[in-house]
Design an enzyme around this catalytic site. Structure first.
Site, PDB file in Angstrom:
ATOM      1  N   TYR A  11      23.910 -37.762  12.120  1.00 32.72           N
ATOM      2  CA  TYR A  11      22.231 -37.270  11.968  1.00 32.72           C
ATOM      3  C   TYR A  11      22.500 -35.741  12.063  1.00 32.72           C
ATOM      4  O   TYR A  11      22.024 -35.127  11.431  1.00 32.72           O
ATOM      5  CB  TYR A  11      21.524 -37.862  13.436  1.00 32.72           C
ATOM      6  CG  TYR A  11      20.200 -37.308  13.676  1.00 32.72           C
ATOM      7  CD1 TYR A  11      19.244 -37.082  12.101  1.00 32.72           C
ATOM      8  CD2 TYR A  11      20.153 -36.649  14.942  1.00 32.72           C
ATOM      9  CE1 TYR A  11      18.129 -36.344  12.477  1.00 32.72           C
ATOM     10  CE2 TYR A  11      18.676 -36.373  14.896  1.00 32.72           C
ATOM     11  CZ  TYR A  11      18.251 -35.766  14.051  1.00 32.72           C
ATOM     12  OH  TYR A  11      17.004 -35.602  14.023  1.00 32.72           O
ATOM     13  N   ASP A  31      34.257 -37.868   8.626  1.00 31.84           N
ATOM     14  CA  ASP A  31      34.015 -38.821   9.006  1.00 31.84           C
ATOM     15  C   ASP A  31      34.082 -40.401   9.097  1.00 31.84           C
ATOM     16  O   ASP A  31      34.471 -41.062   7.669  1.00 31.84           O
ATOM     17  CB  ASP A  31      32.041 -38.797   8.933  1.00 31.84           C
ATOM     18  CG  ASP A  31      31.639 -39.034   9.342  1.00 31.84           C
ATOM     19  OD1 ASP A  31      30.730 -38.483   9.642  1.00 31.84           O
ATOM     20  OD2 ASP A  31      31.235 -40.195   9.760  1.00 31.84           O
ATOM     21  N   PHE A  72      31.332 -32.757  15.331  1.00 29.73           N
ATOM     22  CA  PHE A  72      30.292 -33.284  16.144  1.00 29.73           C
ATOM     23  C   PHE A  72      30.326 -34.641  16.524  1.00 29.73           C
ATOM     24  O   PHE A  72      29.906 -35.510  17.125  1.00 29.73           O
ATOM     25  CB  PHE A  72      29.021 -33.656  14.938  1.00 29.73           C
ATOM     26  CG  PHE A  72      28.742 -32.414  14.709  1.00 29.73           C
ATOM     27  CD1 PHE A  72      27.559 -31.931  14.495  1.00 29.73           C
ATOM     28  CD2 PHE A  72      29.032 -31.358  13.856  1.00 29.73           C
ATOM     29  CE1 PHE A  72      26.676 -30.440  15.037  1.00 29.73           C
ATOM     30  CE2 PHE A  72      28.328 -30.037  12.958  1.00 29.73           C
ATOM     31  CZ  PHE A  72      27.059 -29.551  13.816  1.00 29.73           C
ATOM     32  N   ALA A  74      30.783 -38.256  18.151  1.00 29.32           N
ATOM     33  CA  ALA A  74      31.287 -38.858  19.136  1.00 29.32           C
ATOM     34  C   ALA A  74      30.399 -39.799  19.294  1.00 29.32           C
ATOM     35  O   ALA A  74      29.049 -39.949  18.694  1.00 29.32           O
ATOM     36  CB  ALA A  74      30.655 -37.619  20.405  1.00 29.32           C
ATOM     37  N   THR A 116      25.449 -31.337  25.016  1.00 26.26           N
ATOM     38  CA  THR A 116      24.188 -31.865  25.345  1.00 26.26           C
ATOM     39  C   THR A 116      23.514 -31.390  26.834  1.00 26.26           C
ATOM     40  O   THR A 116      24.792 -31.056  27.380  1.00 26.26           O
ATOM     41  CB  THR A 116      24.255 -33.383  25.504  1.00 26.26           C
ATOM     42  OG1 THR A 116      23.468 -33.634  26.160  1.00 26.26           O
ATOM     43  CG2 THR A 116      25.656 -33.609  26.834  1.00 26.26           C
ATOM     44  N   TYR A 140      28.118 -40.621  29.969  1.00 25.69           N
ATOM     45  CA  TYR A 140      28.305 -39.262  28.573  1.00 25.69           C
ATOM     46  C   TYR A 140      27.987 -38.437  28.812  1.00 25.69           C
ATOM     47  O   TYR A 140      28.732 -37.587  28.107  1.00 25.69           O
ATOM     48  CB  TYR A 140      26.873 -40.529  27.385  1.00 25.69           C
ATOM     49  CG  TYR A 140      26.616 -38.912  26.531  1.00 25.69           C
ATOM     50  CD1 TYR A 140      27.258 -38.734  25.407  1.00 25.69           C
ATOM     51  CD2 TYR A 140      25.209 -37.979  26.640  1.00 25.69           C
ATOM     52  CE1 TYR A 140      26.489 -37.950  24.556  1.00 25.69           C
ATOM     53  CE2 TYR A 140      24.792 -37.324  25.793  1.00 25.69           C
ATOM     54  CZ  TYR A 140      25.741 -37.479  24.989  1.00 25.69           C
ATOM     55  OH  TYR A 140      25.479 -35.949  23.867  1.00 25.69           O
ATOM     56  N   LYS A 144      31.286 -35.385  27.902  1.00 27.56           N
ATOM     57  CA  LYS A 144      30.724 -33.712  27.488  1.00 27.56           C
ATOM     58  C   LYS A 144      31.497 -32.045  28.060  1.00 27.56           C
ATOM     59  O   LYS A 144      32.306 -31.162  27.863  1.00 27.56           O
ATOM     60  CB  LYS A 144      29.643 -33.685  26.904  1.00 27.56           C
ATOM     61  CG  LYS A 144      29.142 -34.655  25.394  1.00 27.56           C
ATOM     62  CD  LYS A 144      29.309 -34.544  24.922  1.00 27.56           C
ATOM     63  CE  LYS A 144      29.337 -35.359  23.418  1.00 27.56           C
ATOM     64  NZ  LYS A 144      29.021 -34.327  21.980  1.00 27.56           N
ATOM     65  N   GLY A 283      17.574 -42.748  35.435  1.00 26.94           N
ATOM     66  CA  GLY A 283      18.473 -41.764  35.406  1.00 26.94           C
ATOM     67  C   GLY A 283      17.617 -41.050  34.531  1.00 26.94           C
ATOM     68  O   GLY A 283      18.265 -40.107  34.090  1.00 26.94           O
TER      69      GLY A 283
HETATM   70  C1  UD1 Z   1      18.316 -38.363  25.253  1.00 28.58           C
HETATM   71  C2  UD1 Z   1      19.774 -38.661  24.997  1.00 28.58           C
HETATM   72  C3  UD1 Z   1      21.114 -38.419  26.263  1.00 28.58           C
HETATM   73  C4  UD1 Z   1      21.081 -37.090  25.902  1.00 28.58           C
HETATM   74  C5  UD1 Z   1      19.742 -36.314  26.030  1.00 28.58           C
HETATM   75  C6  UD1 Z   1      20.284 -34.823  26.424  1.00 28.58           C
HETATM   76  C7  UD1 Z   1      20.094 -41.172  24.133  1.00 28.58           C
HETATM   77  C8  UD1 Z   1      19.388 -42.242  24.403  1.00 28.58           C
HETATM   78  N1  UD1 Z   1      19.400 -39.942  25.112  1.00 28.58           N
HETATM   79  O1  UD1 Z   1      17.829 -38.486  26.414  1.00 28.58           O
HETATM   80  O2  UD1 Z   1      22.228 -38.922  25.210  1.00 28.58           O
HETATM   81  O3  UD1 Z   1      22.370 -36.923  26.292  1.00 28.58           O
HETATM   82  O4  UD1 Z   1      18.560 -36.462  25.462  1.00 28.58           O
HETATM   83  O5  UD1 Z   1      20.247 -34.522  25.206  1.00 28.58           O
HETATM   84  O6  UD1 Z   1      21.053 -40.837  23.731  1.00 28.58           O
HETATM   85  N2  UD1 Z   1      11.449 -42.890  25.862  1.00 28.58           N
HETATM   86  C9  UD1 Z   1      10.710 -43.723  25.943  1.00 28.58           C
HETATM   87  N3  UD1 Z   1      10.797 -45.480  25.322  1.00 28.58           N
HETATM   88  C10 UD1 Z   1      11.169 -45.616  24.177  1.00 28.58           C
HETATM   89  C11 UD1 Z   1      12.488 -44.618  24.139  1.00 28.58           C
HETATM   90  C12 UD1 Z   1      12.502 -43.346  24.625  1.00 28.58           C
HETATM   91  O7  UD1 Z   1       9.145 -44.244  26.672  1.00 28.58           O
HETATM   92  O8  UD1 Z   1      11.465 -46.632  23.488  1.00 28.58           O
HETATM   93  C13 UD1 Z   1      11.102 -41.782  27.130  1.00 28.58           C
HETATM   94  C14 UD1 Z   1      12.336 -41.977  27.681  1.00 28.58           C
HETATM   95  O9  UD1 Z   1      12.030 -42.080  29.796  1.00 28.58           O
HETATM   96  C15 UD1 Z   1      12.120 -39.861  27.751  1.00 28.58           C
HETATM   97  C16 UD1 Z   1      11.661 -39.686  26.641  1.00 28.58           C
HETATM   98  O10 UD1 Z   1      11.225 -40.600  26.037  1.00 28.58           O
HETATM   99  O11 UD1 Z   1      11.051 -39.665  28.544  1.00 28.58           O
HETATM  100  C17 UD1 Z   1      12.946 -39.346  26.022  1.00 28.58           C
HETATM  101  O12 UD1 Z   1      14.153 -40.305  25.416  1.00 28.58           O
HETATM  102  P1  UD1 Z   1      15.401 -40.604  24.929  1.00 28.58           P
HETATM  103  O13 UD1 Z   1      14.797 -39.658  23.496  1.00 28.58           O
HETATM  104  O14 UD1 Z   1      16.003 -41.516  25.008  1.00 28.58           O
HETATM  105  O15 UD1 Z   1      16.310 -38.549  25.427  1.00 28.58           O
HETATM  106  P2  UD1 Z   1      16.078 -38.380  26.569  1.00 28.58           P
HETATM  107  O16 UD1 Z   1      16.934 -39.721  27.340  1.00 28.58           O
HETATM  108  O17 UD1 Z   1      16.150 -37.483  27.103  1.00 28.58           O
END
Ligand code: UD1
Length: 321
Positions: A11, A31, A72, A74, A116, A140, A144, A283
């Site tokens: 991506y 890749d 990239f 990972a 990250t 994770y 990193k 978390g």
């Molecule tokens: C993402 C990455 C994490 C990375 C971080 C910072 C994933 C799953 N998460 O975390 O690895 O370390 O960015 O770079 O790869 N949400 C919902 N419903 C969903 C999905 C998400 O409500 O189905 C909400 C979450 O609670 C959060 C927001 O959307 O408030 C963003 O979530 P997400 O896209 O998973 O990213 P992060 O958890 O912030």
């Protein structure tokens, strides 16, 4: 410069490959296609299918006159790393150390690392700058951080020059429409919302609506992949011009909530995005926004595509049926 881009079919990597080619570099994508797609690879780049665990192939490839590696490849799902840590230690740590050891044997000096925001853990203050303490709360993020710490040792002991780029929430798709490969099995908010808007999923779960944010849902700093890509090109130039390492945040400085993302997607797509409210996800902080002070100071980098409309429109262009 001759550059190896691991994960260049994935991506973020595929977007960076376009910019490295545009900048006139000689790019090879390495890749294993476990998540990447050959369709994502710029036709100007050479492609080698291989794993970061295949030491002999890596050594053969890297022996062909490379001067820099942009890494990239990972795994990136924080939740998964807590239930299957071996997958993460194997790929994110062992795989990276394989590359670094071979690079040092071959005197390849420059390394750009996808790090990250997860290295910071729960925010102690906002916006998060690079002085914020690092204290990952998922494995994770730890993998990193562990690599970042190794990079410092490789720099001090062996003359590696590295950039560790701490991405906040990578989002969006190439604004010129050159990358069309949808992420496989996405868990991040934007692709999940897109799958609902385009009818691939029926609805989405919002993880908590009782946070102290403007609408109760989680707020994140979404940074467009084209902006991330640009930063990698500038980071490599910086290493070459200054012969110094850099560790910096890549973020837009602006936070959008889950409902902001849903509302904008409904507007852009013209489709409904049904959702249900679930309990909070373990978390998850209420809000995560950053300031990219060092990226501006050292790289003269500022995001230009990370407004909510561009993030959503560029993604919808890939997802719309
Ligand atoms: C993402 C990455 C994490 C990375 C971080 C910072 C994933 C799953 N998460 O975390 O690895 O370390 O960015 O770079 O790869 N949400 C919902 N419903 C969903 C999905 C998400 O409500 O189905 C909400 C979450 O609670 C959060 C927001 O959307 O408030 C963003 O979530 P997400 O896209 O998973 O990213 P992060 O958890 O912030």
């Amino acid at each position: 410069m001759k550059i190896l881009v691991t994960g260049g079919a994935g991506y973020v990597g595929s977007h960076a490959v376009i910019d490295f080619c545009d900048a006139g570099h000689d790019v090879t994508v390495y890749d294993d296609l476990s998540l990447g797609m050959t369709d994502n690879i710029d036709i100007r780049a050479t492609f080698v299918e291989g794993s970061t665990h295949d030491i002999s192939l890596l050594r053969d490839v890297l022996s062909q006159g490379f001067e820099a590696v942009v890494h990239f490849a990972a795994w990136k799902a924080a939740g998964e790393s807590m239930v299957d840590p071996k997958k993460y230690s194997h790929n994110n740590m062992n795989g990276t150390l394989n590359i670094l050891n071979i690079m040092m044997d071959l005197n390849i000096k420059y390394f750009i690392f996808s790090s990250t925001a997860a290295v910071y853990g729960f925010p102690e203050y906002l916006p998060i700058d690079e002085d914020h303490p690092v204290n990952p709360i998922n494995y994770y993020g730890y993998t990193k951080l562990a690599i970042e710490q190794n990079l410092k040792w490789f720099s001090d002991l062996q003359g590696l020059r590295y950039a560790a780029l701490r991405y906040f929430n990578a989002a969006g798709y190439d604004v010129k429409g050159r990358i069309r490969g949808k992420e496989r099995n996405p868990q991040n908010l934007l692709p999940v919302v897109m799958e609902v808007a385009s009818g691939i999923r029926n609805s989405l779960k919002i993880f908590g609506d009782d946070y102290k944010t403007h609408d109760g849902t989680g707020v994140r700093d979404y940074i467009h992949v084209n902006d991330l890509a640009t930063a990698h090109i500038k980071a490599l130039d910086y290493l070459v011009d200054n012969d110094k390492d850099i560790v910096l945040n890549l973020a837009s400085g602006e936070g959008f909530s889950v409902l902001d993302v849903i509302n904008e997607t409904e507007k852009v797509s013209g489709n409904a995005v049904p959702y249900e409210i679930e309990g909070r996800r373990e978390g998850d902080p209420a809000e995560l926004v950053s300031i990219s002070k060092l990226a501006w100071a050292h790289l003269k980098w500022k995001p230009v595509f990370s407004d909510l409309n561009t993030l959503i429109t560029s993604t919808w262009n890939v997802y719309k049926p």
